[in-house]
Design a protein around this motif. Structure first.
Motif, mmCIF file in Angstrom:
data_model
loop_
_atom_site.group_PDB
_atom_site.id
_atom_site.type_symbol
_atom_site.label_atom_id
_atom_site.label_comp_id
_atom_site.label_asym_id
_atom_site.label_seq_id
_atom_site.Cartn_x
_atom_site.Cartn_y
_atom_site.Cartn_z
ATOM 1 N N LYS A 1 49.288 -11.797 7.836
ATOM 2 C CA LYS A 1 49.732 -10.574 8.506
ATOM 3 C C LYS A 1 49.296 -9.325 7.735
ATOM 4 O O LYS A 1 50.066 -8.361 7.602
ATOM 5 N N SER A 2 48.078 -9.332 7.209
ATOM 6 C CA SER A 2 47.595 -8.230 6.378
ATOM 7 C C SER A 2 46.232 -7.742 6.863
ATOM 8 O O SER A 2 45.470 -8.484 7.476
ATOM 9 N N ILE B 1 49.506 -12.346 -0.512
ATOM 10 C CA ILE B 1 49.520 -11.013 0.089
ATOM 11 C C ILE B 1 50.079 -11.158 1.493
ATOM 12 O O ILE B 1 49.460 -11.790 2.353
ATOM 13 N N ASP B 2 51.243 -10.573 1.733
ATOM 14 C CA ASP B 2 51.958 -10.796 2.990
ATOM 15 C C ASP B 2 52.438 -9.453 3.549
ATOM 16 O O ASP B 2 53.082 -8.675 2.848
ATOM 17 N N LYS B 3 52.105 -9.175 4.798
ATOM 18 C CA LYS B 3 52.512 -7.942 5.474
ATOM 19 C C LYS B 3 52.080 -6.716 4.673
ATOM 20 O O LYS B 3 52.877 -5.822 4.373
ATOM 21 N N VAL B 4 50.803 -6.684 4.336
ATOM 22 C CA VAL B 4 50.234 -5.606 3.525
ATOM 23 C C VAL B 4 49.117 -4.928 4.318
ATOM 24 O O VAL B 4 48.288 -5.594 4.938
ATOM 25 N N SER B 5 49.071 -3.596 4.264
ATOM 26 C CA SER B 5 48.013 -2.847 4.925
ATOM 27 C C SER B 5 47.316 -1.966 3.889
ATOM 28 O O SER B 5 47.811 -0.906 3.522
ATOM 29 N N GLY B 6 46.184 -2.459 3.366
ATOM 30 C CA GLY B 6 45.432 -1.723 2.366
ATOM 31 C C GLY B 6 45.679 -2.208 0.962
ATOM 32 O O GLY B 6 46.661 -1.818 0.338
#
Length: 470
Positions: A427-428, A404-409
């Motif tokens: 970065k999440s 999971i990379d550069k994920v918001s939610g």
């Protein structure tokens, strides 16, 4: 000097030369294995035929691949360095098995470095889609699934064959582009393809029904000790500089199910016994259907914009790649996997539900929003990148690794058979992992977002600021 004396000297010299040759051969094998520390010369030289054969296919096929990668430079060179480490770790694993009694429960630990390198290589590819060498990077990363043969029974060679096809989808593009134009590029492709095909033949010959262990060998821990090799812990381990890596929350499971690649080729119904989420659980007022078993994160970030949907929706099979793009609203997509080497790729979907039936190589979810993905079994990796606003993943069977990379939610729901899944985040934020408990409900673990770093005895130590699950 008499004739007899001269004869004795010659015999002694020949004996010394023979011993030196054995030691030289052993040191060469040691270098290839990446073993740290010293061993008795007899132990170094005493390698199984399967190890010698593996060294030979590496020598014959990968030399040109490494040389041209160095010449191309940049990302291709950097990826080849990681691939070289991966090949070394794969050789280490086979070496350990050749000296150990069969120990499937130890496979996750002795495979862990291999898994970590695989994640790095795949992430490098995913992060560089705009690179002019993206096809090169993809040819390598798509072929990594072949190393998963070590856990496949009773026919690992056909499994390797399936994985080769995913790599050739990209390497064939390079051959069409560079044939009769750039021989170095052709040699690069032939070296990579040659190794993967030689690996298939090697597995068929030396590991016909499964990874070959040594019935007269010692237990794995004893072998690791003698080889001066360490087995990384499944919890947070220290780096070479003494830096503590944060642990990933992980539920305890029986050792016979704690395998990163375990039981990949079984044809049984892996969804049997799957518990539905009912209205009295944490995720209230949701219907007890597979597509609704995906709770939303507790905290959905504000301000996330839906991806642009100017392009028309797409759902089609291109070679071995299922392409699902720009699916919006309440779109429900059913994907029936027909070959294990197939890959599902989602891009800029918003509000869709995707149900993937069957065993496949990998899933890539890029720039999606409010999307639910339910799948049976993945043999290599699930990637979630650049996504916002409640993207949910439900594993009904098994998957070795989710990144999971550069994920918001995002929410990840694991099944009872996938509790050994390795989840790597970077970065999440607002990421939750949910696992079944003994009361037929789901237990939720938020993935830490904050970390505390301190200096101790001249080294940096980093740990999460909360201890999840205590």
């Amino acid at each position: 000097m008499s004739t007899d004396s001269l004869k004795n000297v010659v015999e002694r010299l020949e004996s010394v030369a023979s011993k030196l040759e054995k030691i030289e051969h052993g040191v060469s094998n040691l270098s290839l294995a990446g073993v740290v520390g010293s061993q008795d010369p007899s132990d170094i030289h005493d390698v199984a035929p399967s190890i010698t054969a593996f060294d030979e296919i590496v020598k014959q096929n990968l030399k040109k691949y490494y040389e041209v990668s160095e010449k191309i430079g940049g990302l291709v060179r950097d990826q080849s360095k990681l691939f070289e480490q991966l090949v070394t770790e794969h050789r280490n694993l086979i070496l350990i098995a050749s000296k150990s009694k069969k120990s499937p429960e130890s496979l996750p630990d002795i495979s862990r470095k291999q898994i970590e390198l695989t994640v790095k290589i795949v992430k490098m590819t995913a992060d560089n889609r705009s690179s002019p060498f993206f096809t090169h990077l993809s040819a390598v990363s798509e072929g990594l699934g072949a190393f998963g043969w070590v856990s496949v029974e009773p026919a690992p060679a056909p499994f390797v064959h399936e994985m080769i096809g995913a790599s050739e989808f990209y390497s064939n593009k390079l051959l069409r582009q560079y044939r009769n134009k750039d021989q170095d590029q052709v040699d690069w492709v032939q070296g990579l393809n040659g190794f993967l095909k030689a690996l298939e033949a090697y597995v068929k010959t030396y590991h016909t029904t499964s990874l070959t262990w040594n019935a007269q060998g010692e237990d794995v821990k004893t072998v690791l000790s003698k080889l001066k090799m360490s087995c990384p812990s499944s919890q947070g381990e220290a780096t070479d500089k003494g830096e503590a890596k944060p642990s990933v929350p992980k539920s305890s499971v029986a050792s016979n199910t704690n395998a990163l690649f375990g039981e990949l080729n079984k044809g049984t119904d892996i969804t049997s016994g799957l518990k539905k989420v009912t209205s009295d659980m944490k995720t209230k007022n949701r219907k007890a259907s597979a597509s609704d078993n995906l709770p939303k994160p507790k905290s959905t970030p504000a301000g996330g914009k839906a991806p642009s949907m100017k392009s028309p929706p797409k759902f089609e099979l291109q070679n071995n790649n299922w392409i699902i793009e720009y699916q919006t609203g309440d779109a429900k997509i059913d994907v029936d996997i027909t070959e294990m080497r197939q890959v599902v790729r989602l891009y800029k979907c918003d509000g869709a539900t995707v149900r993937i039936k069957g065993k496949l190589n990998a899933i890539n979810i890029d720039s999606c929003r409010r999307t639910d993905i339910i799948f049976d079994e993945v043999v290599s990796i699930v990637e979630l990148i650049n996504c916002t606003g409640s993207v949910n993943i439900q594993v009904l069977g098994k998957v070795p690794c989710i990144t999971i990379d550069k994920v918001s939610g995002a929410s990840v729901i694991l099944s009872k058979t996938s509790l050994d899944t390795r989840i790597v985040t970077s970065k999440s934020d607002s990421v939750n992992v949910m696992v079944p408990d003994n009361e037929n409900s789901l237990k939720e673990f938020p993935v830490p977002e904050q970390f505390v770093s301190t200096i101790r005895d001249g080294a940096l130590f980093t740990e999460s600021n909360t201890h999840i699950g205590e």
